[in-house]
Design an enzyme around this catalytic site. Structure first.
Site, PDB file in Angstrom:
ATOM      1  N   SER A  12      -9.696   2.064   2.920  1.00  0.00           N
ATOM      2  CA  SER A  12      -8.812   2.825   2.062  1.00  0.00           C
ATOM      3  C   SER A  12      -7.808   1.963   1.302  1.00  0.00           C
ATOM      4  O   SER A  12      -7.157   2.453   0.389  1.00  0.00           O
ATOM      5  CB  SER A  12      -8.031   3.836   2.918  1.00  0.00           C
ATOM      6  OG  SER A  12      -7.201   3.158   3.852  1.00  0.00           O
TER       7      SER A  12
ATOM      8  N   SER B 143      -9.948  -0.486   7.066  1.00  0.00           N
ATOM      9  CA  SER B 143      -9.396  -0.432   5.706  1.00  0.00           C
ATOM     10  C   SER B 143      -8.716  -1.689   5.193  1.00  0.00           C
ATOM     11  O   SER B 143      -8.305  -1.732   4.040  1.00  0.00           O
ATOM     12  CB  SER B 143      -8.428   0.735   5.579  1.00  0.00           C
ATOM     13  OG  SER B 143      -9.168   1.918   5.488  1.00  0.00           O
TER      14      SER B 143
ATOM     15  N   LYS C 118       0.868  -1.175   0.000  1.00  0.00           N
ATOM     16  CA  LYS C 118       0.000   0.000   0.000  1.00  0.00           C
ATOM     17  C   LYS C 118       0.907   1.228   0.000  1.00  0.00           C
ATOM     18  O   LYS C 118       1.922   1.250   0.713  1.00  0.00           O
ATOM     19  CB  LYS C 118      -0.887  -0.041   1.247  1.00  0.00           C
ATOM     20  CG  LYS C 118      -1.902   1.081   1.342  1.00  0.00           C
ATOM     21  CD  LYS C 118      -2.804   0.884   2.565  1.00  0.00           C
ATOM     22  CE  LYS C 118      -3.856   1.980   2.687  1.00  0.00           C
ATOM     23  NZ  LYS C 118      -4.755   1.764   3.841  1.00  0.00           N
TER      24      LYS C 118
HETATM   25  N1  GLN Z   1     -13.282   4.449   6.585  1.00  0.00           N
HETATM   26  C1  GLN Z   1     -12.516   4.780   7.738  1.00  0.00           C
HETATM   27  C2  GLN Z   1     -12.025   6.213   7.647  1.00  0.00           C
HETATM   28  O1  GLN Z   1     -12.200   6.806   6.622  1.00  0.00           O
HETATM   29  C3  GLN Z   1     -11.371   3.845   7.932  1.00  0.00           C
HETATM   30  C4  GLN Z   1     -10.207   4.106   7.076  1.00  0.00           C
HETATM   31  C5  GLN Z   1      -9.016   3.266   7.423  1.00  0.00           C
HETATM   32  O2  GLN Z   1      -9.148   2.228   8.076  1.00  0.00           O
HETATM   33  N2  GLN Z   1      -7.858   3.731   7.013  1.00  0.00           N
HETATM   34  O3  GLN Z   1     -11.478   6.733   8.569  1.00  0.00           O
END
Ligand code: GLN
Length: 483
Positions: free
Chosen positions: A151, A175, A76
């Site tokens: 994400s 995410s 990532k």
């Molecule tokens: N959807 C959540 C956020 O936007 C989690 C994102 C993540 O786990 N990086 O904060």
């Protein structure tokens, strides 16, 4: 060759049925051919990949072995990679070449893994749809009109499309698990402190945790083995021995106590997903598990608490991107204030700016007690709920998401609608617990995930349950048409 799992690749390499160079070339060609449809990579690292593959083949020829030696993966794009762009999905870091490798990157490279590239992601890991990336949205290989989740949407889409067997990802509020659910993968968020955060660009430091995304629990065990462990460079890393995750996959589930929280089956859950979750429960019962209804009474407060704590930490973490030290700098600033304002205004996208503003507000002197402190108290209540539940059960099971992957653009003008989709995943981050999502079936041709949560450092238990489930079901073997 592209259908092989990490475990199959490891066997193939050990038996000399294939070489890492050959595999790497095949996958790079496949990425060049198919990735334009899904946009899962931000950068490809062909030269690095081929030299790592060659070195891995040589190490094997010299008698070395290891499940990751010669295995192709991707990172990532928030794991720092020395000399290679590490963008975090943002215009702010489009020109940033990391000066060092993240611990996760260094550990996997030392184990012989081959880095094919850096995967697309929501900007600074903020999002659940991978639509906030400066490099464009990622498409879900199961239906190109739908989001892959976020994400870590790039890592998920790439693995789901069989562009590679596994990838690293991070999970601050879901995410890893949510994109796994949306793309028919297995993804594991470890216990907070299990995987080093050193060199992982911070979103919300008390919640962020790196982990594996792959097609099977068996492969997650292999990748996690290479990622986990104490790191003196990370002050929140925990000095606990790392068990042999692959060796633990075959434990019997006889007598395993599974807790199913009654709050999970509320009105917000798509009834078709509820049915698939009940099917997975029946499957685990057949394997000897015992089901018990439990309660997580404070779950309803978790989303508001998370969406105060995460932006608060983000507003602090992202203050370092000021146009001075690294990253984007605006053209012809008039003075220092103009430099700060325009560099940040032009370098960050709208979701990131929204979170910085929410976080700065929640932390401001007049509102700190009302928002941030309150949210921290809720965080403790959420943790206490889990602690009492785990007095009675060994794992907790439920849906990973209330709905399957939505259409691209469907929630982009309504951020709160997207935040609500995180209802089942964020509690594990608030409490620091490990969680896993695995394939459980399909709704309208779109994958559905079942989530398992376990007590601290029981990643092995999650992988064991998921592996036994996968030996008796075939959802995880389904492949999206066209890939
Ligand atoms: N959807 C959540 C956020 O936007 C989690 C994102 C993540 O786990 N990086 O904060």
């Amino acid at each position: 060759m592209h259908h092989m799992t990490l475990a199959e690749i490891a066997r193939g390499l050990a038996d000399k049925k294939l070489s890492s160079v050959e595999l790497t070339q095949t996958l790079l060609a496949r990425i060049a051919q198919l990735d334009p449809q899904i946009n899962s990579f931000i950068s490809l690292t062909q030269d690095l990949a081929l030299s790592q593959a060659k070195a891995a083949d040589e190490r094997r020829a010299n008698g070395e072995s290891g499940a990751l030696l010669g295995a192709p993966i991707a990172h990532k794009d928030l794991f720092c990679t020395q000399g290679i762009r590490t963008s975090c999905g943002s215009k702010m870091l489009d020109n940033f070449k990391a000066p060092y490798d993240a611990t996760v990157v260094a550990k996997l490279a030392a184990a012989g893994a081959v880095t094919l590239g850096k995967t697309n992601m929501d900007e600074f890991a903020m999002g659940s749809a991978n639509e906030s990336s400066w490099y464009g949205a990622v498409k879900n290989p199961w239906n190109l009109e739908h989001v892959p989740g976020g994400s870590s949407g790039g890592s998920a889409a790439a693995v789901a499309a069989r562009l590679l067997p596994a990838a690293t990802a991070t999970d601050t509020g879901g995410s890893i698990r949510q994109p796994a659910a949306f793309t028919n993968l297995t993804g594991l968020k470890p216990t907070y402190g299990r995987v080093s955060r050193w060199g992982m660009i911070a979103y919300a430091s008390s919640l962020d945790q790196g982990g594996p995304l792959a097609r099977t629990a068996e492969d997650c065990a292999i990748l996690l083995q290479g990622m986990a462990g104490f790191d003196p460079n990370d002050s929140t890393s925990i000095d606990e021995p790392v068990p042999d995750y692959s060796a633990g996959l075959n434990g019997s589930l006889q007598g395993l106590r599974i807790g199913v929280p009654k709050e999970y089956f509320s009105a917000g859950l798509d009834p078709r997903i509820a049915e698939l979750i009940h099917n997975s429960i029946k499957e685990l019962e057949k394997l000897g598990a015992v089901i018990k209804e439990i309660s997580l009474p404070n779950m309803q407060h978790a989303i508001p608490a998370y969406y105060v704590i995460a932006p608060a930490e983000a507003s602090s973490n992202l203050s370092r991107f000021d146009g001075v030290r690294f990253g984007y700098r605006c053209e012809n600033p008039e003075n220092l204030e103009d430099l700060y304002k325009r560099s940040r205004g032009e370098g960050f996208g709208s979701e990131v700016q929204r979170r910085i503003m929410v976080g700065a507000y929640a932390l401001s002197a007049g509102y700190y007690d009302a928002y941030y402190l309150k949210a921290q108290k809720i965080r403790r209540l959420v943790k206490n709920d889990f602690m009492s539940a785990f007095n009675e059960v060994d794992i907790i099971l439920g849906p990973t998401t209330p709905n399957p992957a939505w259409k691209l653009g469907a929630k982009s003008s309504d951020p709160v609608a997207a935040y609500l989709e995180d209802v089942y995943t964020i509690t594990a981050n608030l409490a620091g617990l490990p969680g896993l999502s695995m394939p459980a079936g399909f709704v309208d041709g779109l994958p559905v995930g079942v989530q398992l949560l376990a007590p601290y450092f029981q990643e092995g238990r999650l992988l064991n349950v998921a592996h036994q489930y996968q030996l008796n079901t075939d959802w995880h073997t389904r492949t999206p048409t066209g890939f």
